[in-house]
Design a protein around this motif. Structure first.
Motif, short mmCIF file in Angstrom:
data_model
loop_
_atom_site.label_atom_id
_atom_site.label_comp_id
_atom_site.label_asym_id
_atom_site.label_seq_id
_atom_site.Cartn_x
_atom_site.Cartn_y
_atom_site.Cartn_z
N ARG A 197 0.86 -1.18 0.00
CA ARG A 197 0.00 0.00 0.00
C ARG A 197 0.89 1.23 0.00
O ARG A 197 2.06 1.16 0.37
N GLU A 198 0.32 2.37 -0.41
CA GLU A 198 1.10 3.60 -0.52
C GLU A 198 0.43 4.74 0.23
O GLU A 198 -0.79 4.77 0.39
N ALA A 199 1.26 5.69 0.68
CA ALA A 199 0.78 6.94 1.24
C ALA A 199 1.76 8.02 0.82
O ALA A 199 2.95 7.75 0.63
N GLU A 200 1.26 9.26 0.66
CA GLU A 200 2.12 10.31 0.14
C GLU A 200 2.38 11.43 1.13
O GLU A 200 3.14 12.35 0.85
N ASP A 201 1.74 11.37 2.30
CA ASP A 201 1.99 12.36 3.35
C ASP A 201 1.60 11.75 4.69
O ASP A 201 1.13 10.60 4.75
N LEU A 202 1.80 12.51 5.76
CA LEU A 202 1.53 11.94 7.08
C LEU A 202 0.05 11.65 7.27
O LEU A 202 -0.32 10.61 7.83
N ASP A 203 -0.81 12.55 6.82
CA ASP A 203 -2.25 12.34 7.00
C ASP A 203 -2.71 11.04 6.33
O ASP A 203 -3.44 10.24 6.94
N SER A 204 -2.30 10.82 5.09
CA SER A 204 -2.72 9.60 4.40
C SER A 204 -2.08 8.36 5.01
O SER A 204 -2.66 7.27 4.99
N THR A 205 -0.90 8.52 5.60
CA THR A 205 -0.26 7.40 6.30
C THR A 205 -1.06 7.01 7.54
O THR A 205 -1.32 5.83 7.79
N LEU A 206 -1.50 8.02 8.30
CA LEU A 206 -2.30 7.74 9.49
C LEU A 206 -3.64 7.12 9.13
O LEU A 206 -4.13 6.23 9.83
N VAL A 207 -4.23 7.58 8.02
CA VAL A 207 -5.49 6.98 7.56
C VAL A 207 -5.27 5.51 7.18
O VAL A 207 -6.07 4.63 7.54
N ALA A 208 -4.19 5.25 6.45
CA ALA A 208 -3.89 3.88 6.04
C ALA A 208 -3.68 2.97 7.25
O ALA A 208 -4.13 1.82 7.27
N LEU A 209 -3.01 3.49 8.27
CA LEU A 209 -2.78 2.69 9.47
C LEU A 209 -4.07 2.48 10.26
O LEU A 209 -4.27 1.42 10.86
N GLN A 210 -4.93 3.49 10.24
CA GLN A 210 -6.21 3.34 10.92
C GLN A 210 -7.05 2.26 10.25
O GLN A 210 -7.75 1.49 10.91
N GLU A 211 -6.95 2.18 8.93
CA GLU A 211 -7.71 1.18 8.18
C GLU A 211 -7.15 -0.22 8.41
O GLU A 211 -7.90 -1.20 8.51
N ASP A 212 -5.82 -0.32 8.50
CA ASP A 212 -5.19 -1.63 8.68
C ASP A 212 -3.75 -1.43 9.15
O ASP A 212 -2.90 -0.99 8.38
N ASP A 213 -3.50 -1.72 10.42
CA ASP A 213 -2.15 -1.55 10.96
C ASP A 213 -1.43 -2.88 11.13
O ASP A 213 -0.39 -2.96 11.79
N ASP A 214 -1.97 -3.92 10.50
CA ASP A 214 -1.33 -5.24 10.54
C ASP A 214 -0.28 -5.28 9.42
O ASP A 214 -0.54 -5.76 8.32
N LEU A 215 0.89 -4.75 9.71
CA LEU A 215 1.95 -4.63 8.71
C LEU A 215 3.20 -5.39 9.15
O LEU A 215 3.49 -5.50 10.34
N ASP A 216 3.94 -5.85 8.16
CA ASP A 216 5.27 -6.37 8.45
C ASP A 216 6.26 -5.22 8.57
O ASP A 216 7.22 -5.30 9.34
N LEU A 217 6.02 -4.13 7.80
CA LEU A 217 6.94 -3.00 7.87
C LEU A 217 6.33 -1.77 7.23
O LEU A 217 5.72 -1.85 6.16
N LEU A 218 6.49 -0.64 7.91
CA LEU A 218 6.18 0.68 7.34
C LEU A 218 7.50 1.31 6.91
O LEU A 218 8.41 1.48 7.73
N LEU A 219 7.60 1.65 5.64
CA LEU A 219 8.78 2.32 5.09
C LEU A 219 8.46 3.80 5.03
O LEU A 219 7.66 4.25 4.20
N LEU A 220 9.09 4.58 5.90
CA LEU A 220 8.68 5.96 6.17
C LEU A 220 9.73 6.97 5.74
O LEU A 220 10.88 6.91 6.19
N ASP A 221 9.31 7.91 4.90
CA ASP A 221 10.17 9.03 4.51
C ASP A 221 10.17 10.08 5.61
O ASP A 221 9.11 10.41 6.17
#
Length: 216
Positions: A31-55
């Motif tokens: 999955r992709e996100a382009e800013d902090l807000d969209s990253t937080l939304v993506a995590l709220q939807e599903d935070d079951d991740l193996d890894l978040l690659l964060l700029d």
């Protein structure tokens, strides 16, 4: 299945990183996100991740704020920083504030994949050039991180604009909110940071700034 969230504001880099991961992992969910807000939304939807690659420097992230905020809200999400810098002080702060790895964007795709493998195995990965040169965070820096984690993304935006020297009406224009809302945010910022003036707030935010936004 390996599950990754790529949070970076450069579409070409996201595409290149997707290609590197797709070539390395046969069973992959991206999955992709382009800013902090969209990253937080993506995590709220599903935070079951193996890894978040964060700029570090994507919009809204404000150097360390994005890392600190995500670690506070989603402490179980593994995070690796993807950055254009390899400065030991920057790497040390990111690891100190909870990142499991620090991967330079300049690495070849195979080396990026290898670094991610190390992190997925539960180890910390940083560039070889800075290993053994990472200073631990001071108690004061750890306490500052806790305070900053209490700020909402909008409050952090206001804080950054205070740092730029903008007046309340200018901040209101920049963020498309009323001056009364700006004043309310500033009051909340002062309370959460334990400061009593704009100058004190600005001095605190300067301690979170890593470097000019370049190569990220």
């Amino acid at each position: 299945m390996a599950k990754f969230l790529i949070a970076d504001d450069h579409p070409l880099f996201r595409e290149a990183l997707q290609g590197a991961l797709a070539n390395h992992y046969s069973d992959l969910q991206l999955r992709e996100a382009e800013d902090l807000d969209s990253t937080l939304v993506a995590l709220q939807e599903d935070d079951d991740l193996d890894l978040l690659l964060l700029d570090l420097h994507m919009p809204g992230s404000g150097d360390l704020y994005g890392l600190i905020r995500i670690r506070e809200d989603y402490p179980l999400v593994p995070i690796a920083i993807i950055s254009g810098t390899e400065e030991p002080a920057v790497v040390a702060k990111c690891i100190g504030f909870g990142a499991l790895g620090f991967i330079p964007k300049s690495l070849p795709s195979l080396e990026i994949a290898a670094a991610i493998d190390v992190i997925l195995q539960g180890d910390t990965w940083v560039p070889a050039e800075v290993r053994g040169r990472l200073a631990e965070l001071t108690n004061e820096e750890q306490e500052l991180a806790k305070k900053v984690a209490d700020l909402t993304p909008q409050q952090y935006r206001v804080l950054l604009l205070l740092h730029e020297g903008l007046l309340n009406k200018q901040i209101a224009y920049q963020l498309n909110i009323t001056e009364a809302t700006v004043k309310a945010h500033i009051t909340a910022i002062f309370k959460k940071l334990g400061v009593y003036s704009r100058t004190q707030a600005v001095l605190l935010v300067e301690r979170l700034q890593l470097e000019p936004n370049k190569n990220d």
